[in-house]
Design a protein around this motif. Structure first.
Motif, PDB file in Angstrom:
ATOM      1  N   THR A 146       1.637 -20.727  -3.943  1.00 16.74           N
ATOM      2  CA  THR A 146       0.785 -21.766  -3.374  1.00 16.74           C
ATOM      3  C   THR A 146       1.489 -22.506  -2.245  1.00 16.74           C
ATOM      4  OG1 THR A 146       1.542 -23.286  -5.094  1.00 16.74           O
ATOM      5  CG2 THR A 146      -0.544 -22.096  -5.489  1.00 16.74           C
ATOM      6  N   TRP A 147       0.688 -23.284  -1.511  1.00 20.00           N
ATOM      7  CA  TRP A 147       1.228 -23.960  -0.333  1.00 20.00           C
ATOM      8  C   TRP A 147       2.397 -24.870  -0.719  1.00 20.00           C
ATOM      9  CZ3 TRP A 147       1.401 -29.228   0.037  1.00 20.00           C
ATOM     10  CH2 TRP A 147       0.660 -29.931  -0.902  1.00 20.00           C
ATOM     11  N   SER A 148       2.328 -25.457  -1.897  1.00 18.11           N
ATOM     12  CA  SER A 148       3.380 -26.376  -2.323  1.00 18.11           C
ATOM     13  C   SER A 148       4.598 -25.657  -2.878  1.00 18.11           C
ATOM     14  CB  SER A 148       2.839 -27.316  -3.393  1.00 18.11           C
ATOM     15  OG  SER A 148       2.548 -26.580  -4.570  1.00 18.11           O
ATOM     16  N   GLY A 149       4.413 -24.382  -3.201  1.00 16.79           N
ATOM     17  CA  GLY A 149       5.471 -23.656  -3.874  1.00 16.79           C
ATOM     18  C   GLY A 149       5.507 -23.895  -5.365  1.00 16.79           C
ATOM     19  N   GLY A 150       4.541 -24.670  -5.844  1.00 18.44           N
ATOM     20  CA  GLY A 150       4.571 -25.048  -7.238  1.00 18.44           C
ATOM     21  C   GLY A 150       3.986 -24.033  -8.192  1.00 18.44           C
ATOM     22  N   SER A 151       3.287 -23.033  -7.648  1.00 19.53           N
ATOM     23  CA  SER A 151       2.667 -22.027  -8.509  1.00 19.53           C
ATOM     24  C   SER A 151       2.838 -20.660  -7.883  1.00 19.53           C
ATOM     25  CB  SER A 151       1.182 -22.342  -8.692  1.00 19.53           C
ATOM     26  OG  SER A 151       0.544 -21.317  -9.425  1.00 19.53           O
ATOM     27  N   THR A 152       3.197 -19.711  -8.712  1.00 22.77           N
ATOM     28  CA  THR A 152       3.329 -18.329  -8.267  1.00 22.77           C
ATOM     29  C   THR A 152       2.563 -17.416  -9.213  1.00 22.77           C
ATOM     30  OG1 THR A 152       5.367 -18.042  -9.529  1.00 22.77           O
ATOM     31  CG2 THR A 152       5.604 -18.688  -7.218  1.00 22.77           C
ATOM     32  N   LYS A 153       2.155 -16.277  -8.693  1.00 29.64           N
ATOM     33  CA  LYS A 153       1.519 -15.245  -9.512  1.00 29.64           C
ATOM     34  C   LYS A 153       2.138 -13.911  -9.150  1.00 29.64           C
ATOM     35  CE  LYS A 153      -3.141 -17.149 -10.256  1.00 29.64           C
ATOM     36  NZ  LYS A 153      -4.592 -16.899 -10.033  1.00 29.64           N
ATOM     37  N   TYR A 154       2.201 -13.038 -10.136  1.00 27.72           N
ATOM     38  CA  TYR A 154       2.773 -11.715  -9.921  1.00 27.72           C
ATOM     39  C   TYR A 154       1.891 -10.644 -10.541  1.00 27.72           C
ATOM     40  CZ  TYR A 154       7.060 -14.214  -8.744  1.00 27.72           C
ATOM     41  OH  TYR A 154       7.992 -15.042  -8.166  1.00 27.72           O
ATOM     42  N   ALA A 155       1.867  -9.498  -9.891  1.00 28.28           N
ATOM     43  CA  ALA A 155       1.281  -8.325 -10.524  1.00 28.28           C
ATOM     44  C   ALA A 155       2.167  -7.930 -11.702  1.00 28.28           C
ATOM     45  CB  ALA A 155       1.189  -7.181  -9.525  1.00 28.28           C
ATOM     46  N   GLN A 207       0.848  -1.185   0.000  1.00 24.87           N
ATOM     47  CA  GLN A 207       0.000   0.000   0.000  1.00 24.87           C
ATOM     48  C   GLN A 207       0.883   1.233   0.000  1.00 24.87           C
ATOM     49  OE1 GLN A 207      -2.933   0.202   3.158  1.00 24.87           O
ATOM     50  NE2 GLN A 207      -4.178   1.642   1.971  1.00 24.87           N
ATOM     51  N   ALA A 208       0.789   1.964  -1.070  1.00 22.26           N
ATOM     52  CA  ALA A 208       1.540   3.214  -1.198  1.00 22.26           C
ATOM     53  C   ALA A 208       0.744   4.351  -0.563  1.00 22.26           C
ATOM     54  CB  ALA A 208       1.809   3.507  -2.664  1.00 22.26           C
ATOM     55  N   PRO A 209       1.411   5.422  -0.178  1.00 19.27           N
ATOM     56  CA  PRO A 209       0.708   6.545   0.438  1.00 19.27           C
ATOM     57  C   PRO A 209      -0.420   7.049  -0.446  1.00 19.27           C
ATOM     58  CG  PRO A 209       3.068   6.823   0.672  1.00 19.27           C
ATOM     59  CD  PRO A 209       2.865   5.642  -0.226  1.00 19.27           C
ATOM     60  N   GLY A 210      -1.609   7.168   0.132  1.00 22.84           N
ATOM     61  CA  GLY A 210      -2.750   7.697  -0.601  1.00 22.84           C
ATOM     62  C   GLY A 210      -3.385   6.744  -1.580  1.00 22.84           C
ATOM     63  N   LYS A 211      -2.921   5.496  -1.580  1.00 28.97           N
ATOM     64  CA  LYS A 211      -3.463   4.516  -2.532  1.00 28.97           C
ATOM     65  C   LYS A 211      -4.034   3.308  -1.791  1.00 28.97           C
ATOM     66  CE  LYS A 211      -0.458   5.725  -6.413  1.00 28.97           C
ATOM     67  NZ  LYS A 211       0.445   5.200  -7.464  1.00 28.97           N
ATOM     68  N   GLU A 212      -4.809   2.529  -2.515  1.00 26.28           N
ATOM     69  CA  GLU A 212      -5.362   1.316  -1.940  1.00 26.28           C
ATOM     70  C   GLU A 212      -4.308   0.207  -1.938  1.00 26.28           C
ATOM     71  OE1 GLU A 212     -10.063   1.939  -3.155  1.00 26.28           O
ATOM     72  OE2 GLU A 212      -8.934   0.245  -3.953  1.00 26.28           O
ATOM     73  N   ARG A 213      -4.506  -0.739  -1.052  1.00 26.86           N
ATOM     74  CA  ARG A 213      -3.609  -1.886  -1.019  1.00 26.86           C
ATOM     75  C   ARG A 213      -3.759  -2.694  -2.306  1.00 26.86           C
ATOM     76  NH1 ARG A 213      -3.963  -5.068   4.406  1.00 26.86           N
ATOM     77  NH2 ARG A 213      -6.047  -5.523   3.606  1.00 26.86           N
ATOM     78  N   GLU A 214      -2.626  -3.168  -2.817  1.00 25.58           N
ATOM     79  CA  GLU A 214      -2.661  -3.914  -4.071  1.00 25.58           C
ATOM     80  C   GLU A 214      -1.850  -5.198  -3.953  1.00 25.58           C
ATOM     81  OE1 GLU A 214      -0.964  -1.547  -7.192  1.00 25.58           O
ATOM     82  OE2 GLU A 214       1.048  -1.589  -6.323  1.00 25.58           O
ATOM     83  N   PHE A 215      -2.225  -6.149  -4.755  1.00 29.25           N
ATOM     84  CA  PHE A 215      -1.549  -7.438  -4.830  1.00 29.25           C
ATOM     85  C   PHE A 215      -0.184  -7.261  -5.481  1.00 29.25           C
ATOM     86  CE2 PHE A 215      -1.043 -11.903  -5.422  1.00 29.25           C
ATOM     87  CZ  PHE A 215      -0.529 -12.077  -6.700  1.00 29.25           C
ATOM     88  N   VAL A 216       0.805  -7.977  -4.928  1.00 26.82           N
ATOM     89  CA  VAL A 216       2.142  -7.966  -5.519  1.00 26.82           C
ATOM     90  C   VAL A 216       2.501  -9.347  -6.071  1.00 26.82           C
ATOM     91  CG1 VAL A 216       4.597  -7.622  -5.081  1.00 26.82           C
ATOM     92  CG2 VAL A 216       2.915  -6.115  -3.986  1.00 26.82           C
ATOM     93  N   ALA A 217       2.384 -10.360  -5.214  1.00 22.81           N
ATOM     94  CA  ALA A 217       2.758 -11.715  -5.633  1.00 22.81           C
ATOM     95  C   ALA A 217       2.195 -12.715  -4.637  1.00 22.81           C
ATOM     96  CB  ALA A 217       4.276 -11.858  -5.703  1.00 22.81           C
ATOM     97  N   ASP A 218       1.997 -13.951  -5.107  1.00 23.55           N
ATOM     98  CA  ASP A 218       1.664 -15.002  -4.171  1.00 23.55           C
ATOM     99  C   ASP A 218       2.234 -16.325  -4.618  1.00 23.55           C
ATOM    100  OD1 ASP A 218      -1.918 -15.736  -4.737  1.00 23.55           O
ATOM    101  OD2 ASP A 218      -0.175 -15.960  -6.040  1.00 23.55           O
TER     102      ASP A 218
END
Length: 118
Positions: A51-60, A38-49
């Motif tokens: 999965t529990w196994s580590g087998g899948s990732t997603k990025y903004a 969350q940047a100043p004055g902005k809404e919180r946004e997704f960056v990366a995640d």
């Protein structure tokens, strides 16, 4: 589960930082984990995640090619390696846990501030 993010700080543009998020429970290994900001004055946004196994990732789109999310189950920790930082990456970064397995994040830790100077 309790989450504690660390590793933020002041860095010059083009520099790198590695954020860490330590979880208080070993059940962390069964949770999807994410990083948001969350940047100043902005809404919180997704960056990366990841999965529990580590087998899948997603990025903004803003993180692709520069940031890498990873996890170490033995240490109950998830990381966000941030390279080629830009001033627009300045924000409070939060880690979050998804116990449901749906990539819907319901447990949040206190954030860590990243400031990128130009």
């Amino acid at each position: 589960v309790q989450l504690q993010a660390s590793g933020g700080g002041l860095v010059q543009a083009g520099g790198s930082l590695r954020l860490s998020c330590a979880a208080s429970t070993r059940t962390f290994s069964s949770y999807n984990m994410g990083w948001f900001r969350q940047a100043p004055g902005k809404e919180r946004e997704f960056v990366a995640d990841i999965t529990w196994s580590g087998g899948s990732t997603k990025y903004a789109d803003s993180a692709k090619g520069r940031f890498t999310i990873s996890r170490d189950k033995a240490k109950n920790t998830v990381y966000l390696q941030m390279n080629s930082l830009k001033p627009e990456d300045t924000a409070v970064y939060y880690c979050a846990a998804d116990p449901s397995g749906t990539r819907s994040y319901s447990t949040w830790g206190p954030g860590t501030l990243v400031t990128v100077s130009s």
